[in-house]
Design an enzyme around this catalytic site. Structure first.
Site, PDB file in Angstrom:
ATOM      1  CG  HIS A 144     -47.381 -19.286 -17.367  1.00 33.52           C
ATOM      2  ND1 HIS A 144     -48.111 -18.773 -18.420  1.00 33.52           N
ATOM      3  CD2 HIS A 144     -47.147 -19.190 -16.464  1.00 33.52           C
ATOM      4  CE1 HIS A 144     -46.878 -18.037 -18.465  1.00 33.52           C
ATOM      5  NE2 HIS A 144     -45.949 -18.596 -17.819  1.00 33.52           N
ATOM      6  CG  HIS A 154     -44.174 -18.218 -12.251  1.00 28.30           C
ATOM      7  ND1 HIS A 154     -43.463 -18.610 -12.651  1.00 28.30           N
ATOM      8  CD2 HIS A 154     -44.940 -17.320 -13.537  1.00 28.30           C
ATOM      9  CE1 HIS A 154     -43.404 -18.996 -13.684  1.00 28.30           C
ATOM     10  NE2 HIS A 154     -44.363 -17.429 -14.162  1.00 28.30           N
TER      11      HIS A 154
HETATM   12  P1  5GP Z   1     -43.536 -16.849 -17.574  1.00 24.55           P
HETATM   13  O1  5GP Z   1     -41.951 -17.149 -18.259  1.00 24.55           O
HETATM   14  O2  5GP Z   1     -44.366 -17.224 -18.510  1.00 24.55           O
HETATM   15  O3  5GP Z   1     -44.259 -16.215 -16.940  1.00 24.55           O
HETATM   16  O4  5GP Z   1     -43.640 -19.324 -17.377  1.00 24.55           O
HETATM   17  C1  5GP Z   1     -42.466 -19.681 -17.963  1.00 24.55           C
HETATM   18  C2  5GP Z   1     -42.578 -21.224 -16.758  1.00 24.55           C
HETATM   19  O5  5GP Z   1     -42.512 -21.974 -17.274  1.00 24.55           O
HETATM   20  C3  5GP Z   1     -40.584 -20.292 -16.746  1.00 24.55           C
HETATM   21  O6  5GP Z   1     -41.141 -20.015 -15.023  1.00 24.55           O
HETATM   22  C4  5GP Z   1     -40.031 -21.526 -17.047  1.00 24.55           C
HETATM   23  O7  5GP Z   1     -39.534 -22.258 -16.533  1.00 24.55           O
HETATM   24  C5  5GP Z   1     -40.727 -22.574 -17.324  1.00 24.55           C
HETATM   25  N1  5GP Z   1     -40.666 -23.575 -17.978  1.00 24.55           N
HETATM   26  C6  5GP Z   1     -40.540 -23.395 -19.470  1.00 24.55           C
HETATM   27  N2  5GP Z   1     -40.541 -24.908 -20.412  1.00 24.55           N
HETATM   28  C7  5GP Z   1     -40.660 -25.727 -19.302  1.00 24.55           C
HETATM   29  C8  5GP Z   1     -40.814 -26.667 -19.805  1.00 24.55           C
HETATM   30  O8  5GP Z   1     -40.971 -27.729 -20.253  1.00 24.55           O
HETATM   31  N3  5GP Z   1     -41.268 -27.511 -18.135  1.00 24.55           N
HETATM   32  C9  5GP Z   1     -42.497 -26.832 -17.579  1.00 24.55           C
HETATM   33  N4  5GP Z   1     -42.589 -27.748 -16.043  1.00 24.55           N
HETATM   34  N5  5GP Z   1     -41.890 -25.982 -17.177  1.00 24.55           N
HETATM   35  C10 5GP Z   1     -41.498 -24.738 -18.151  1.00 24.55           C
END
Ligand code: 5GP
Length: 145
Positions: A107, A109
């Site tokens: 993903h 951001h």
């Molecule tokens: P990472 O830390 O893997 O780069 O990003 C994961 C993102 O997913 C984080 O920014 C976190 O806030 C978001 N996130 C985690 N759980 C959920 C969820 O259940 N729904 C949504 N919409 N975002 C989530």
């Protein structure tokens, strides 16, 4: 989780793709899904994910998947800009838990920034108001049209 390991079909983004977990969606087609981050680092924080790949991170991903994802991220960033009028947009992604990754599904951001407004910490913010997220999503959707 490190950079290596199997893809876990039970991760939250896989559940969102399958409709088993809720999300405030902004855009969806056969290849990608964009939705509001429920723990936003700034108002309008969006996630753009691949719907087709089992890549956990950038290193795992097929080049074609990345090409599709980055093109969608550009389209969504433009709509985010038009809708929310930020002064800047952070586009980022994390690879492996030590780098800050918390969900092991490829993903990107898209995080709007405003002059003089501090960025919330990654993975440390509170849950957003769903009504607010829905309003932001509607604004961004309208700008996509
Ligand atoms: P990472 O830390 O893997 O780069 O990003 C994961 C993102 O997913 C984080 O920014 C976190 O806030 C978001 N996130 C985690 N759980 C959920 C969820 O259940 N729904 C949504 N919409 N975002 C989530």
């Amino acid at each position: 989780m490190s950079l290596d390991g199997p893809y876990d079909d039970a991760n939250i983004f896989a559940k969102i793709i399958r409709g088993e977990a809720p999300a405030v969606k902004v855009f969806e087609d056969a290849d990608v899904l964009a939705f509001m981050d429920v723990f936003p680092q700034s108002p309008g924080h969006m996630l753009v994910i691949s719907k087709t790949s089992k890549a956990r991170n950038l290193l795992d991903a097929e080049p074609e998947t990345l090409a599709t994802l980055i093109a969608a991220a550009q389209k969504l960033a433009r709509a985010q800009r038009a809708a929310l009028k930020p002064d800047g947009i952070v586009m980022t992604q994390f690879n492996g838990a030590p780098a800050g990754q918390t969900v092991f599904h490829l993903h990107i951001h898209l995080i709007p920034r405003w002059d003089g407004v501090a960025l919330g910490r990654h993975g440390a913010g509170g849950m957003a108001d769903i009504g607010e997220l829905t309003k932001q999503a509607e604004q961004i959707k309208a700008a996509l049209a």
